[in-house]
Design a protein around this motif. Structure first.
Motif, PDB file in Angstrom:
ATOM      1  N   VAL A  36       0.861  -1.176   0.000  1.00  0.00           N
ATOM      2  CA  VAL A  36       0.000   0.000   0.000  1.00  0.00           C
ATOM      3  C   VAL A  36       0.900   1.228   0.000  1.00  0.00           C
ATOM      4  O   VAL A  36       1.654   1.453   0.949  1.00  0.00           O
ATOM      5  N   ASP A  37       0.843   1.996  -1.092  1.00  0.00           N
ATOM      6  CA  ASP A  37       1.615   3.232  -1.187  1.00  0.00           C
ATOM      7  C   ASP A  37       0.849   4.321  -0.447  1.00  0.00           C
ATOM      8  O   ASP A  37      -0.200   4.774  -0.905  1.00  0.00           O
ATOM      9  N   ILE A  38       1.379   4.737   0.701  1.00  0.00           N
ATOM     10  CA  ILE A  38       0.642   5.690   1.543  1.00  0.00           C
ATOM     11  C   ILE A  38       0.603   7.098   0.958  1.00  0.00           C
ATOM     12  O   ILE A  38      -0.110   7.950   1.468  1.00  0.00           O
ATOM     13  N   THR A  39       1.379   7.350  -0.114  1.00  0.00           N
ATOM     14  CA  THR A  39       1.368   8.693  -0.708  1.00  0.00           C
ATOM     15  C   THR A  39       0.256   8.873  -1.733  1.00  0.00           C
ATOM     16  O   THR A  39       0.019   9.981  -2.199  1.00  0.00           O
ATOM     17  N   LEU A  40      -0.437   7.792  -2.082  1.00  0.00           N
ATOM     18  CA  LEU A  40      -1.551   7.915  -3.023  1.00  0.00           C
ATOM     19  C   LEU A  40      -2.730   8.586  -2.330  1.00  0.00           C
ATOM     20  O   LEU A  40      -2.979   8.345  -1.150  1.00  0.00           O
ATOM     21  N   PRO A  41      -3.471   9.429  -3.078  1.00  0.00           N
ATOM     22  CA  PRO A  41      -4.593  10.169  -2.471  1.00  0.00           C
ATOM     23  C   PRO A  41      -5.596   9.275  -1.739  1.00  0.00           C
ATOM     24  O   PRO A  41      -6.073   9.629  -0.658  1.00  0.00           O
ATOM     25  N   GLU A  42      -5.874   8.104  -2.297  1.00  0.00           N
ATOM     26  CA  GLU A  42      -6.877   7.222  -1.671  1.00  0.00           C
ATOM     27  C   GLU A  42      -6.363   6.591  -0.367  1.00  0.00           C
ATOM     28  O   GLU A  42      -7.138   5.992   0.382  1.00  0.00           O
ATOM     29  N   ASN A  43      -5.074   6.742  -0.099  1.00  0.00           N
ATOM     30  CA  ASN A  43      -4.498   6.164   1.117  1.00  0.00           C
ATOM     31  C   ASN A  43      -4.105   7.225   2.140  1.00  0.00           C
ATOM     32  O   ASN A  43      -3.268   6.980   3.011  1.00  0.00           O
ATOM     33  N   SER A  44      -4.719   8.399   2.061  1.00  0.00           N
ATOM     34  CA  SER A  44      -4.322   9.513   2.928  1.00  0.00           C
ATOM     35  C   SER A  44      -4.502   9.202   4.414  1.00  0.00           C
ATOM     36  O   SER A  44      -3.728   9.676   5.249  1.00  0.00           O
ATOM     37  N   ALA A  45      -5.484   8.381   4.765  1.00  0.00           N
ATOM     38  CA  ALA A  45      -5.673   8.020   6.172  1.00  0.00           C
ATOM     39  C   ALA A  45      -4.468   7.234   6.684  1.00  0.00           C
ATOM     40  O   ALA A  45      -3.996   7.449   7.801  1.00  0.00           O
ATOM     41  N   TRP A  46      -3.966   6.326   5.835  1.00  0.00           N
ATOM     42  CA  TRP A  46      -2.772   5.555   6.207  1.00  0.00           C
ATOM     43  C   TRP A  46      -1.555   6.474   6.269  1.00  0.00           C
ATOM     44  O   TRP A  46      -0.689   6.310   7.123  1.00  0.00           O
ATOM     45  N   TYR A  47      -1.505   7.444   5.369  1.00  0.00           N
ATOM     46  CA  TYR A  47      -0.386   8.391   5.375  1.00  0.00           C
ATOM     47  C   TYR A  47      -0.344   9.142   6.706  1.00  0.00           C
ATOM     48  O   TYR A  47       0.698   9.250   7.348  1.00  0.00           O
ATOM     49  N   ASP A  48      -1.508   9.647   7.119  1.00  0.00           N
ATOM     50  CA  ASP A  48      -1.587  10.391   8.380  1.00  0.00           C
ATOM     51  C   ASP A  48      -1.141   9.518   9.556  1.00  0.00           C
ATOM     52  O   ASP A  48      -0.492   9.992  10.476  1.00  0.00           O
ATOM     53  N   LYS A  49      -1.485   8.250   9.492  1.00  0.00           N
ATOM     54  CA  LYS A  49      -1.197   7.339  10.598  1.00  0.00           C
ATOM     55  C   LYS A  49       0.269   6.881  10.613  1.00  0.00           C
ATOM     56  O   LYS A  49       0.872   6.762  11.675  1.00  0.00           O
ATOM     57  N   TYR A  50       0.828   6.631   9.416  1.00  0.00           N
ATOM     58  CA  TYR A  50       2.126   5.949   9.343  1.00  0.00           C
ATOM     59  C   TYR A  50       3.265   6.735   8.688  1.00  0.00           C
ATOM     60  O   TYR A  50       4.327   6.186   8.469  1.00  0.00           O
ATOM     61  N   LYS A  51       3.052   8.019   8.366  1.00  0.00           N
ATOM     62  CA  LYS A  51       4.072   8.746   7.593  1.00  0.00           C
ATOM     63  C   LYS A  51       5.471   8.726   8.220  1.00  0.00           C
ATOM     64  O   LYS A  51       6.457   8.799   7.504  1.00  0.00           O
ATOM     65  N   TYR A  52       5.565   8.617   9.546  1.00  0.00           N
ATOM     66  CA  TYR A  52       6.884   8.602  10.188  1.00  0.00           C
ATOM     67  C   TYR A  52       7.329   7.192  10.585  1.00  0.00           C
ATOM     68  O   TYR A  52       8.368   7.038  11.224  1.00  0.00           O
ATOM     69  N   ASP A  53       6.547   6.186  10.231  1.00  0.00           N
ATOM     70  CA  ASP A  53       6.815   4.839  10.735  1.00  0.00           C
ATOM     71  C   ASP A  53       7.099   3.771   9.688  1.00  0.00           C
ATOM     72  O   ASP A  53       7.391   2.649  10.052  1.00  0.00           O
ATOM     73  N   ILE A  54       6.990   4.090   8.410  1.00  0.00           N
ATOM     74  CA  ILE A  54       7.141   3.022   7.420  1.00  0.00           C
ATOM     75  C   ILE A  54       8.551   2.440   7.439  1.00  0.00           C
ATOM     76  O   ILE A  54       9.492   3.157   7.763  1.00  0.00           O
ATOM     77  N   PRO A  55       8.717   1.180   7.114  1.00  0.00           N
ATOM     78  CA  PRO A  55       7.629   0.273   6.743  1.00  0.00           C
ATOM     79  C   PRO A  55       6.799  -0.170   7.954  1.00  0.00           C
ATOM     80  O   PRO A  55       7.329  -0.344   9.033  1.00  0.00           O
ATOM     81  N   VAL A  56       5.506  -0.346   7.685  1.00  0.00           N
ATOM     82  CA  VAL A  56       4.588  -0.881   8.688  1.00  0.00           C
ATOM     83  C   VAL A  56       3.968  -2.130   8.079  1.00  0.00           C
ATOM     84  O   VAL A  56       3.617  -2.149   6.901  1.00  0.00           O
TER      85      VAL A  56
END
Length: 90
Positions: free
Chosen positions: A40-60
């Motif tokens: 799951v690419d967290i930078t894609l618009p449809e994944n913005s919730a994941w981006y907010d949650k994991y932007k500093y933690d990848i890989p998750v």
């Protein structure tokens, strides 16, 4: 013996570039026949919730939808969970 289609799904939350994600995939390489990898690419618009949650933690990593680990692969934990899921599905 019948082929097992009910393999556990390992979800990798990632973005480009992600050297730690590449490293994690290499560590998981020997196990790849035992699970399905879903990225799951967290930078894609449809994944913005994941981006907010994991932007500093990848890989998750999530295993079958449940949080498993982040930053680095804990092979012991991964093996334990994989074994548990395989026993449940037999």
């Amino acid at each position: 013996c019948s082929a097992r289609t009910n393999k556990p799904v390992l979800t990798l939350f990632t973005k480009k570039p992600c050297p730690l994600c590449d490293e994690a995939k290499e560590v998981l390489e020997p196990y790849k026949r035992r699970f399905v990898l879903q990225e799951v690419d967290i930078t894609l618009p449809e994944n913005s919730a994941w981006y907010d949650k994991y932007k500093y933690d990848i890989p998750v990593f999530h295993l079958n939808g449940k949080f498993l680990m982040k930053h680095r692969v804990n092979i012991q934990k991964f093996e334990d969970w994989l074994r548990k899921l395989e026993l449940q599905s037999d």
